[in-house]
Design an enzyme around this catalytic site. Structure first.
Site, mmCIF file in Angstrom:
data_model
loop_
_atom_site.group_PDB
_atom_site.id
_atom_site.type_symbol
_atom_site.label_atom_id
_atom_site.label_comp_id
_atom_site.label_asym_id
_atom_site.label_seq_id
_atom_site.Cartn_x
_atom_site.Cartn_y
_atom_site.Cartn_z
ATOM 1 N N ASP D 69 79.944 -15.730 69.309
ATOM 2 C CA ASP D 69 81.250 -15.084 69.343
ATOM 3 C C ASP D 69 81.795 -14.747 70.927
ATOM 4 O O ASP D 69 83.020 -14.669 71.286
ATOM 5 C CB ASP D 69 81.144 -13.647 68.831
ATOM 6 C CG ASP D 69 81.492 -13.843 67.415
ATOM 7 O OD1 ASP D 69 81.828 -15.038 66.783
ATOM 8 O OD2 ASP D 69 81.079 -13.012 66.473
ATOM 9 N N SER D 184 81.044 -0.904 64.796
ATOM 10 C CA SER D 184 79.667 -0.163 65.039
ATOM 11 C C SER D 184 80.038 1.341 65.101
ATOM 12 O O SER D 184 79.209 2.130 65.031
ATOM 13 C CB SER D 184 79.352 -0.667 66.253
ATOM 14 O OG SER D 184 78.972 -2.085 66.370
#
Lengths: 278, 278, 278, 278
Positions: D69, D184
């Site tokens: 990514d 997150s």
């Protein structure tokens, strides 16, 4: 931690006999091989068409549950105050409280009958709803009685007022209940062995409702302050009473312990990983 | 954004006349002073014992709500598809959708009647429950019909299957609904102006249930996969149908917009700070 | 719970003398009036240009902190293992551990000197970072040493492996620490009096990281499994060591108790309401 | 949605050549078979010891990323403003942005080269840190520059002040970034196609910090109000500037779109299920 070999085991099964299927016959084979006498109370004897034994289930060394977490809760509640630990073989969906998987049936039971098991003491709750007192193994839930209607709850812990809150309800749970409805509502997981209860709101319409973990000696009191919506109190998943407007329910860490028997390797952590792990 | 001075205002009030008390008389004084004609439909006329006007409420320049968020939702739903914006004076508890506080009544209305207001376009949902189609201003909720019983929901978005989940239910909400039941269940706040819907589970017994924000063009489908517990579908807080086992409900971002009128300074952010701020 | 009137009080102040301003002079007036001797260790004596007393701070009946939670933690840590309780007057921002507000200074201290205070025993943590052992009053934090870089942590509790997780770090906190960094990361509030620690991840890139509350006897071990990013261990907010790749830190509920002195009415719940209440 | 067969593909690889191993050779075989010319810029040509082509990467029909990514973000950022879509083969850990798994390498590329791919337009952010403007593909993060030290952030959205907050930082993310650091920190998942950004605090020491989803036209401004701790601004994971006390950063939904190429069946939902599913 094991208490020597098992001589007499009480049998408790899921409400619907078809759920456990031919498991009872398989249990008999293992019990016969180990010289263990199986005890049935009247209801179980009728359900499975066996003769009730001369000995009552209270004379058992161990209570054996064939079922899921609901049946486990029923059995743990029933043996509260006795010294008979309860061991579950999972015939349900989640089976957090069960110690033997359906697939490991014979092998697991043989080990248990030989005395190869631990007993874990689990914290309970003393609950008051209206005039009645009860003991909860897993949790007290106070929730709106009308589907889709929020209630206003006022709450206090340890004599300290916390104000009121619009919500669907509140869960007060023991460590064994903490992975149940408390967990569904974002409450913390209390590892078995902690002497405390978690207080977690259900769908609070507020930001000021972080879950609290409360020690023995501090009572939770919850009042239904909704003029036009009654609340229902549930103990271990079963409705036990209604809270009309301005009635209250109460919960505190109890003095009794429920006794859970388990294979030594089936710890809290292994159960948790199995149920929620990646 | 204002549409010039108001000439005709339809009046919609909370179900119980005593909630708004003498407010109607105060409204009349302000309306008379501003040369605004007040329109009542038959139900309102009967409730408040006034003569229904010759003009119908559909001829209004503005619909005026005296009540709380429930009455606002009813009014916004009623005027969907018209070009009549709805403005609320808060006589309820939360009043997120209201634009004038009870205390600022006369002053606020005078400004509105003089044309000093904005119109905000709010995203709606197209909902299907069984064979019926509806439009939701705030949200679709699918929830267990039995107090204290979990349901199993299977769900898919945009044709992609997400499996099934034990929970109390699911909320699919518009931005205006995002500060309501969606918020209570930990869902994200969607600032007005976003063309999307939030999908948030109610008490999921799982860790794999993070809220999702879904754009137009992706349908949410929810099936009740609980063999023995029916589910209830609610639109904007009102039950609209039952989902017996294996029935489904469906929601997508709708093409219609509900029109909310507001004083210019009463923005989304000021409402949010007032309702949930520190 | 009070231990009679105070005769000797050790004084501990915030690192920057200007923070507490003329409070020391005000303290002297109250102490003189109550016949209380004030004890300063060398560092405090130098900082405030007073004569160090003949008696050492270890002879105090009480340690008096003028400062915020940081100074409180330093004082509680210093008096661990003694029987000297620590009481705080808040000159900081949050002041969760303080028992007297800056505004109630003279009145509060007069009551304390007269013996009108309770002592609360607070659970601590035994912490190991590398070869060194420490005691934490509030928490152990293991966190990425590089701003903006995630770390991979492997973790185990009670000898049970929980796998590894990408995150910013992990907090292991006592009840007194539970309203600090643990709280910021969504961890549960542990009411004082619970003998347990909370384990909460910081920004876990995973859904499988619900906070756990862990009883005495179960160690938390955390390994830094990031090949190219070191981790930092902090105890009570202060860096105490680095964890190069594959090094570990360890925490368990400790046997020592820190002793917090408080006015009787300043309970955990009143502190919590003040800090986070609506 | 595909744009016909690919004739020229630019190649962008992970920073460390050993990460992708012999993949480049395998790529060549597939490209040769499909008659696709591979373009390398100078840096890539040097890294892999190939001749840079006459054509520059800007002449490509498609940019092909071999990496994770991080490399995808670098490539998407580089081709912003061009009409070259970017397609990733995952050689990293998460690979949310990649469209072809390492195992399906040859087969997937053959399909892409034959024109069998979709292009998804992804919302970006316009970011200002100090005097500099940048475009973020995934997110802007403002975070404490000192490990273990909280910062005080003041924030405003759409010109509306939200006060200040003690925290580790704040994330402002696009839909493509919403499954990264935003996730997150408990932020909502924004399905690709939503034109909005999520604002989520990192470890807020407050209950008043629910994530917000913000539409185009409303700027987020964040000031570092910590007297003694600087903050760092990161764009797509890379530090881009410091915020000394009282400096600010700014983000808004941008007008540019990044272009992500994908196999038709690798939808947002399939990526999400693979990364976080049960």
């Amino acid at each position: 931690m094991g208490s020597g070999a098992v001589k007499r085991a009480a049998v408790i099964t899921h409400g619907r006999p078809e759920t456990i299927g031919p498991a009872l016959d398989r249990l008999r084979v293992v019990a016969d091989g180990a010289g263990v006498e199986l005890l049935f109370d009247e209801a179980e004897a009728t359900k499975h068409r066996v003769e009730p034994e001369g000995k009552g289930p209270e004379d058992a060394d161990l209570a054996l549950v064939l079922g899921g977490d609901g049946t486990m809760l029923r059995a743990l509640g029933r043996y509260l105050g006795s010294d008979v630990p309860v061991l579950g073989v999972n015939f349900g969906r989640v089976g957090f409280l069960s110690s033997i998987a359906r697939s490991g049936f014979e092998q697991g039971l043989a080990r248990v009958f030989a005395g190869e098991y631990h007993v874990v003491e689990l914290t309970t709750l003393e609950v008051e709803v209206g005039a009645e007192k009860r003991v909860a193994v897993n949790d007290l839930v106070v929730t709106s009685s009308i589907v889709g209607r929020m209630i206003q709850l006022e709450w206090a812990i340890g004599g300290e007022a916390f104000g009121r809150l619009g919500c669907d309800g509140v869960v007060c749970s023991t460590p064994s209940g903490s992975t149940g409805y408390n967990f569904s509502n974002g409450g913390p997981v209390l590892v078995w062995g902690i002497d405390a209860m978690a207080v977690t709101f259900v769908a609070p319409h507020s930001l000021n409702a972080r879950p609290l973990v409360v020690p023995p000696g501090s009572d939770l009191i919850v009042w239904n302050r909704t003029p036009d919506v009654p609340a229902t109190a549930l103990v271990d998943g079963h409705p036990v009473g209604h809270l009309p407007p301005d009635d209250r329910a109460c919960a505190r860490v109890g003095r009794q312990r429920s006794l859970l028997a388990t294979l030594p390797e089936v710890t809290f952590f292994s159960r948790y990983s199995r149920a929620f792990g990646s």
